[in-house]
Design an enzyme around this catalytic site. Structure first.
Site, PDB file in Angstrom:
ATOM      1  N   GLU A 142       0.832  -1.216   0.000  1.00  0.00           N
ATOM      2  CA  GLU A 142       0.000   0.000   0.000  1.00  0.00           C
ATOM      3  C   GLU A 142       0.866   1.266   0.000  1.00  0.00           C
ATOM      4  O   GLU A 142       0.489   2.280  -0.563  1.00  0.00           O
ATOM      5  CB  GLU A 142      -0.918   0.030   1.226  1.00  0.00           C
ATOM      6  CG  GLU A 142      -2.004  -1.023   1.235  1.00  0.00           C
ATOM      7  CD  GLU A 142      -3.130  -0.706   0.259  1.00  0.00           C
ATOM      8  OE1 GLU A 142      -2.840  -0.346  -0.893  1.00  0.00           O
ATOM      9  OE2 GLU A 142      -4.288  -0.857   0.657  1.00  0.00           O
ATOM     10  N   THR A 192      -5.934   7.334  -4.384  1.00  0.00           N
ATOM     11  CA  THR A 192      -5.889   7.385  -2.917  1.00  0.00           C
ATOM     12  C   THR A 192      -4.873   8.430  -2.452  1.00  0.00           C
ATOM     13  O   THR A 192      -5.125   9.190  -1.510  1.00  0.00           O
ATOM     14  CB  THR A 192      -5.524   5.999  -2.353  1.00  0.00           C
ATOM     15  OG1 THR A 192      -6.550   5.081  -2.752  1.00  0.00           O
ATOM     16  CG2 THR A 192      -5.441   6.010  -0.840  1.00  0.00           C
TER      17      THR A 192
HETATM   18  N1  HSE Z   1      -8.118   4.331   4.750  1.00  0.00           N
HETATM   19  C1  HSE Z   1      -7.660   4.564   3.404  1.00  0.00           C
HETATM   20  C2  HSE Z   1      -8.040   5.976   3.013  1.00  0.00           C
HETATM   21  C3  HSE Z   1      -8.304   3.576   2.486  1.00  0.00           C
HETATM   22  O1  HSE Z   1      -9.185   6.338   3.256  1.00  0.00           O
HETATM   23  O2  HSE Z   1      -7.200   6.708   2.497  1.00  0.00           O
HETATM   24  C4  HSE Z   1      -7.938   3.749   1.043  1.00  0.00           C
HETATM   25  O3  HSE Z   1      -8.662   2.784   0.287  1.00  0.00           O
END
Ligand code: HSE
Length: 309
Positions: free
Chosen positions: A130, A183
């Site tokens: 990630e 993201t």
């Molecule tokens: N918790 C992360 C965000 C998840 O909201 O940035 C991304 O899929």
């Protein structure tokens, strides 16, 4: 011992309204399929068979490559792997595309090496994938992608991942408008400081949601699916968001919010019929803005990443 394995890793919904970076659950569909083969030489070679362009093929730049390499370093193995990715979860969709790939990579390598680690121990390596994908090693997608179910990341340091009890008859409606929100960008727009009164509200909702899931108290779940911190900022990245959300709730959903960092929107529903109606209602709102969307309706996936059937 097998030399090749085909893995299915599910899409996931992270945050679940109030639980930014700490709550997530897995879906039954869609999911990524990855074939992993052992090589004679060290190193990870990646092939992409999907139409999604821009997936880096160099292992050190690729979510799966980094996750697998972190895992291999931990167990001090120099086994090499060939990875063929068949992505069904579109990158930038908000339903854990990179997490599914990372989960599949570490799970597949662990299986082919005769499972030196338990499934729960794989989350810490998949998280590193990630970091390559969005600059942050959050676990609220990879943990449910690996473990299945509804998951709480109680702490990151040390990592403490808790499986939550939840009503297994819950149905999820997902609407994926065909726009891309990265993201990384959706994290950059967030405020780094919040007001105490908002934090108090959010804490109450997180605890309420966890209690509501455990007690199968649908009214408490519905009241707790509220995000006063992240959603007000990120919803601006999703055209028509307020109308889409209202449409899902008017169709009978318990609650509705942004899936992960968006642009997908999820609605938690008590029955398949409500999920169907909510997804059609949400689709209509996007269509009114001339935005095409893809619907996924699904129960919560109980298995997480697994050998593909
Ligand atoms: N918790 C992360 C965000 C998840 O909201 O940035 C991304 O899929």
């Amino acid at each position: 011992m097998e030399n090749s394995i085909r893995i299915f890793a599910p899409a996931t919904v992270a945050n679940v309204a109030c639980g930014f970076d700490i709550l997530g659950f897995a879906l039954e569909n869609p999911g990524d399929e990855i074939i992993i083969k052992k090589k004679d030489k060290p190193g990870i070679t990646i092939f992409n068979t999907t139409p999604y362009k821009g997936i880096p093929l160099k292992a050190e730049d690729n979510t799966i490559g980094v996750a697998m390499q972190t895992y291999l370093s931990h167990i001090a193995s120099d086994t090499g792997f060939e990875v063929t990715i068949t992505k069904k979860i579109k990158p930038g969709s908000g339903i854990g595309s990179s997490a599914a790939s990372a989960a599949a990579g570490v799970f597949g390598a662990n299986m082919l090496l005769d499972q030196p680690l338990k499934k729960e121990e794989l989350v810490q390596f998949a998280m590193h994938g990630e970091r390559v994908a969005c600059g942050s090693a959050h676990a609220d997608n990879v943990a449910p992608a690996i473990l299945g179910g509804f998951v709480l990341v109680r702490s990151y340091s040390p990592l403490d991942v808790i499986r939550l009890d939840f009503p297994e008859d819950l149905f999820i409606a997902i609407i994926h408008p065909q726009i891309e929100v990265k993201t990384e960008d959706a994290r950059k727009v967030l405020r780094t400081e919040i007001q105490l009164k908002d934090a108090v509200k959010q804490w109450g909702n997180i605890a309420g949601l966890v209690a509501g899931l455990a007690r199968k108290d649908y009214s408490l779940i519905a009241r707790s699916l509220e995000d006063v911190i992240i959603e007000p900022v990120r919803s601006l990245l999703i055209p028509g968001y307020e109308k889409v959300k209202r449409a899902a709730i008017d169709a009978g959903a318990l609650g509705c919010s942004i899936s992960g960092s968006g642009p997908s929107v999820f609605a938690l529903c008590q029955t398949q019929e409500i999920a169907h109606n909510a997804s059609i209602a949400m689709e209509k709102e996007f269509a009114n803005l001339e935005i095409d969307s893809v619907i996924y309706n699904s129960k919560i996936n109980l298995e997480g990443v697994q050998i593909a059937e």
